[in-house]
Every structure is written in C-alpha cells, then in structure tokens.
Design an enzyme around this catalytic site. Sequence first.
Site, PDB file in Angstrom:
ATOM      1  N   ARG A 101      25.512  -0.587  -3.156  1.00 26.91           N
ATOM      2  CA  ARG A 101      24.393  -0.092  -3.967  1.00 26.91           C
ATOM      3  C   ARG A 101      23.566  -1.272  -4.443  1.00 26.91           C
ATOM      4  NH1 ARG A 101      24.844   4.219  -8.937  1.00 26.91           N
ATOM      5  NH2 ARG A 101      26.184   2.634  -9.867  1.00 26.91           N
ATOM      6  N   GLU A 112      18.574  11.114  -9.072  1.00 27.24           N
ATOM      7  CA  GLU A 112      18.930  10.952 -10.480  1.00 27.24           C
ATOM      8  C   GLU A 112      17.720  10.759 -11.391  1.00 27.24           C
ATOM      9  OE1 GLU A 112      21.426   7.514 -10.660  1.00 27.24           O
ATOM     10  OE2 GLU A 112      19.941   6.199  -9.771  1.00 27.24           O
ATOM     11  N   ASP A 142      22.077   9.762 -15.738  1.00 26.68           N
ATOM     12  CA  ASP A 142      20.758   9.175 -15.525  1.00 26.68           C
ATOM     13  C   ASP A 142      19.687  10.256 -15.461  1.00 26.68           C
ATOM     14  OD1 ASP A 142      20.232   6.330 -15.383  1.00 26.68           O
ATOM     15  OD2 ASP A 142      21.756   6.237 -13.833  1.00 26.68           O
ATOM     16  N   ASP A 167      28.949   3.408 -18.232  1.00 29.23           N
ATOM     17  CA  ASP A 167      28.113   2.417 -17.568  1.00 29.23           C
ATOM     18  C   ASP A 167      26.695   2.556 -18.099  1.00 29.23           C
ATOM     19  OD1 ASP A 167      27.050   4.622 -16.294  1.00 29.23           O
ATOM     20  OD2 ASP A 167      27.778   4.098 -14.297  1.00 29.23           O
TER      21      ASP A 167
END
Length: 730
Positions: free
Chosen positions: A348, A440, A468, A639
């Site tokens: 990613r 997202e 998100d 996160d």
Amino acid sequence: MSMNLETSDTLIAPSASDADMEIDMTPSATEQMDDRVNKAGLNVANQLADFIETEALPGTGLSAEQFWTGLADLAQTFTPRNRALLSERDRLQAEIDNWHKNNSDAGTGAPQSFLREIGYLVDEPAPFTIGTQNVDPEIATIAGPQLVVPVLNARFLLNAANARWGSLYDALYGTDALDGTLPQGKGYDEERGEKVIYWARSFLDEAVPLVSGSWHEWTGESPILADPSQFIGMAGANFLLCRNGLHIEIVIDRDHQIGKTDRAGVADIVLEGALTTIVDCEDSVAAVDAQDKTAAYRNWLGLMRGDLTASFSKGGREVTRTIADDRLYTAPDGTDIGLAGRSVLLVRNVGHLMTSPAILLPDGSEIPEGIMDAAMTSLIGLHDLKGLGQYRNSEAGSIYIVKPKMHGPAECAFTDDLFDAVEDMLGMARHTIKVGVMDEERRTSANLSACIHAVKDRIFFINTGFLDRTGDEIHTSMKAGPMLRKADIKAADWIAAYEDRNVQIGLACGFAGRGQIGKGMWAAPDRMQQMLKEKIGHPMSGANTAWVPSPTAAVLHATHYHRLSVADRQDHRMSETVASLDRLLTVPLAEDTSWSSDEIVQELDNNIQGILGYVVRWIDAGVGCSKVPDIHDVGLMEDRATLRISSQHIANWLMHGIVTEAQIKAALTRMAQVVDNQNAHDPSYRDMAGRNPPCLPMEVALRLITEGAAQPSGYSEPLLHSYRLKAKAE
C-alpha cells in the site's frame, strides 16, 4: 506447533517498547539539509540515494542515471497534476460548505442536482467489464483472509508473510474462540485440549465430510471423502485436503504430545490462512522523513528478495524469523505438488496528499510522496518479476499496489497515468503494475463505477473501510449540522448502502473471478469468539476477502470460507439492483440533539481517550498502528483512520455547539491520566499528565480537534507529521 500457550503475534505493536524496532532515531534528513546529493536535478537524502544505488538497483538492469532521470521526469510531469487534484478537492469542499451555509435550515446533505452541477458527481460509464490480466489465483479466484501489516516492522512483516499457513489447534487453544475464556497457567490443559480437538473434528465434518461416519471416530487410515476431489495428496504421513480452494493439512505424528493420545495420531490441523497480505506504507506507519522511508523501502526489498530476517527475544529465548519455504506434497498419482508457503504480498502506497522531505524538487519543494512511492516500490518489485529473489511473490508476474484515499475518478485516472509512466520508466509491460482502489472516500463511493472504469485494465481490488469513509462523510458535510453519536453512525442506513454498493458495483464490473472485493478490519484482536460469530457476514456478503488483525485471526476467519462458497454468494448477488445513490448520500445528521450532559461527556471521553492512546505512541515512539485499550480496557486496533473519525466527530460537535473547547480540554486532561495508567506497565512510556510543556501528544490531539474542520479532507497526517518531526528533533 500444536496447542502451545504462545500464539502468533498480532500484527500491531502492543506498546511503544515493542514498536517499529528497525527505525533509527538519529537526526532526520530534515534536520540535516546538507546531507543530500543532486540526482538529475533532484535533491535526494544521501541515505535514500545510497539505498537505491547499492541495494535496490543491482540486478534490475537499470543504471542509476536511468532511474534518477526517470524519476525526475516523473516528478516534473505529475507534480503539477497532483497539486491540481488537491486544489480541486478544496474547490469542491468550499462549494459544499457554501451550500450548507446558504441552506442552514435544510437539515440534509447537499442534493444530487447540486453535486452534479459542481462536478462532485459524474455520469455513470456505460456497462463494462474490467480487463485486468495476469492476476494470481489468491486474488482472482480463491476467497480467503487478508492481513495488513506495517512495513517498518520486520518481525511483523515476516509473521504476516508466513501467515499463509497456521495451526487451527493453536488458534483455538490460545484465544477465547472456544468458549470465551483464555487458557490458564503455563502447563498444557488436557480438558481444554479435548475441547479444541472436538471443535476441529466438527469443523472437518462440515468442510471435508467422510463418505460415511465422522472425523470424531476416524482412526487414521487414508480418509475416504464424500467428495473424492477434496483429497489432494500427502506429505509423509500427513493428509492434504481442500475446500473452496483453501487447503487443510492433517498432521499425523503418533510420537507427538498431542498425537500420541489421539486415536488417529493427529498432532495438529493446519489451515491455509492469509492468502494475501498488504504491506502498508500508509496508515499503520509513522514514516515522516528520509530515514523512515528508506527503512520502509529496505524492508519491502527484503520481502521481494526473500532475505528479510528479524531477531528478537520471545519467551526468554532468542528467535530469528525468516521467510517460510514452499510446501511439497505428493498427489495420488505420484506427481509432485508445490504450494506457496507465503501470502501473496501487496504494497500500500500513500495517497495523493502528503509530500516527503526525502527528495526535494528543483524548486526546493518536497516531492509528492505518492509519486515517490510508486517509483520506489515498483523498482523493488522488479526483483520479484526478474526472479532475483529466493521465492516468487507473484507467479502471474504482477506488482500489486493498493492506492488509498483517492477522491473520485479523476484521481484514479491520475494514478493510472502515473503507473503507465512508471512502467515505461522501469521497462515493464503495460499493466504489469496492478492497482487496488480503496473505496474509503465519499466522492469515490458515490462515483465507484467511474473510478473503476478509470483503471479498468489494471484494477485488482476494491474494499470498504468504515472508519476513513465515515471521517470523510463527517468532513464533507461538516457544516450541515451535528452528527449522530459515533456508535449510531455505524448503524445508519448510508453505511448499509455503502457496503452493498461496493459488492454490487464490483460484481457488475466483472470482479468475480478477476479480482478482490474486500471488507474491513476486525478491530478487536483479543475477541476471537465474537469474530467467529460475526465475521462470516463478510464472505456472506459476496466479498472474497476481509481484513483480520493477526495470523491467528486469519486461521479462524479461514474457517468461514470453508463453510460457504463466496463464488455461490456472488452468483446470488449478481442479479441485485444496486443500492440507491440517495441512500448512500444521506448524511448521518442527528435529528434530536437533546443528549444529556452525561451522554455528551461519555462521547467526549470515549473519543478523546482513543485519540490520546493512539497519538502518544505515534508522536513519542513512531508507532503508526497499535492495540490501544479503549475506555473500557478492551484492546482495539487503532490507526490513522480511527484517529480521523474520532477527531472529525468532536470537531463537528464543537462547530455546532454540542461541546465547548473548555469541555474538550477538560476531557483531554482526564483522559491523559487514563491513558497514562493504561501504559503504566511500559517502561519506555512517558506520562502525558504532568509532563513539562510542551506535551506534544496533548498539543496535537487538541489541534486535530479544534482545527479539524480546516484539515484537508479531515486528514490527520499533516499535523501528525509535523509533531513527529518535532519529537524526533528532541
């Protein structure tokens, strides 16, 4: 392994002392501006330049001059476009903010007609099928769990890469999956072990039934299965079986502690677990300068070459972890069968927003970090494509890059063009680099078909992410009114529409048999019994992968993919009408804001405790993802996505007068003490309460809230990066 008390690591740092251990804490490149070298007009941090030229380039057939010239051309071509896309985000947000200002009594989000007028919504493309080729079966045709692991931690990287196979006995014995309890004491509990064996035999009865009788009565002879095609082969005395493309190995060892007491000599049942792993350079890491980025790229290279190692102390002994070998079996006809011993690794990259001081452009500005990531991670991927490593990651010859936080089809088209240019720069065939589009952001999910169409010949993955997506939902309609309480937002109808549309649109675009449709993370690593009960909903939805927080969780989640056929579920959902855009665009506004003072304090404390628990590790220790105890001491995976939703939610309530800045500061003071107490066991932790000012974690937490409405798309990265750099300078 068989029913050890020590289960596999989670893939998130449990504390600052067990954090991103490979990070060098010497002064960063931003403090050493002279420690740079000119490369084709780019001002590159020496350590990054040395890594590229002495480690990443050898064997690829590319010279240093070719690479740096290519990167300079890439930056010159795409940086202006990158900046223009970010300006377009700002323009659209300003238009939506003005609509809400001028329609303050509407009590809704901006209507579709307005969103189309300003270009937020685009026309749907004509029906199409994605054309992606050369996709590995672990992505295209086999359904199973997916891990996400921070690139900066070699130990966790290896743990994830090796999570392709795992012990079902261990996963059941060492977690609460059996009955909601954990093993007690240090010795082997025979009664618990019997429960494990019973659960596992019942699973075999369901997944690979015998032609007659039950696995509970099986005595160890070659099993005769109701479906003979499920018998794949043997490795010594071990039996290899298969259901829905996922393998099961029955380990026979009559001399083993478990096997010698088992009527069939079964010492363990090993399942194929994490088929794929996302190696994360984004939300789960704190990579703010050249040192961090070089460490990230070096670990990715170690995975592609297969020579990454990690040594650490565990259970009082020194352990060195390496990449797992492939697994060899013999088919019934005597031919050899080789199965991968590792997850297929995806990487990613970061999104379009942030820039990096690792490379300065000729005008002195920082390079867009996403452009740098695309070039660097793809260069490193050449080691796999050219067979330079010990193992092959992609047998199909592809590099898989997951691209997060893209807003709408124009940003997806930008990534497609960027990847074209990287392929040309590195001498790759067109569409060697595949792209995963994370669904997202609100403008992406509202225009999902058009986003997929923009990358239709290289897309391999779409997924949903509540956190998100909700953060962007709040930020986009920040001025529309106060939002529901955070827990109530998750139950709102727009979320159901969002989850349905992701699968429905993906299937309509031809993802079945060609790519992954993914679902989000199980956030409670210690609650495996609950995960077993609930997470079967993800394959039931027709998604052929879903995120789990550890190798142990991957083994348990794999049982869901044995229990049902995702391909059948996708066939069933093909005929569904796509959930309406009106449902998706319904903003989760609170119709009744008469919350009691206790309810408001509870919401504040819950959000702020999570914010502080996360940012204190991010700022002080460079931990980008960790298992943070919530306000009830339940460990939850945190996160930047969780930080984004929590900070945006309070910013919204602050804007609309539900809470005051004084209340927020009081909650910060209260929750700092709570978080300090929760970390009292960690000798490297620095208390926030009573810390001499400036207390950087407290400062950034307050600013993330009070300045939340002004942060680009509500992202936390700009403030986090600036404060992490301050902490490193200290």
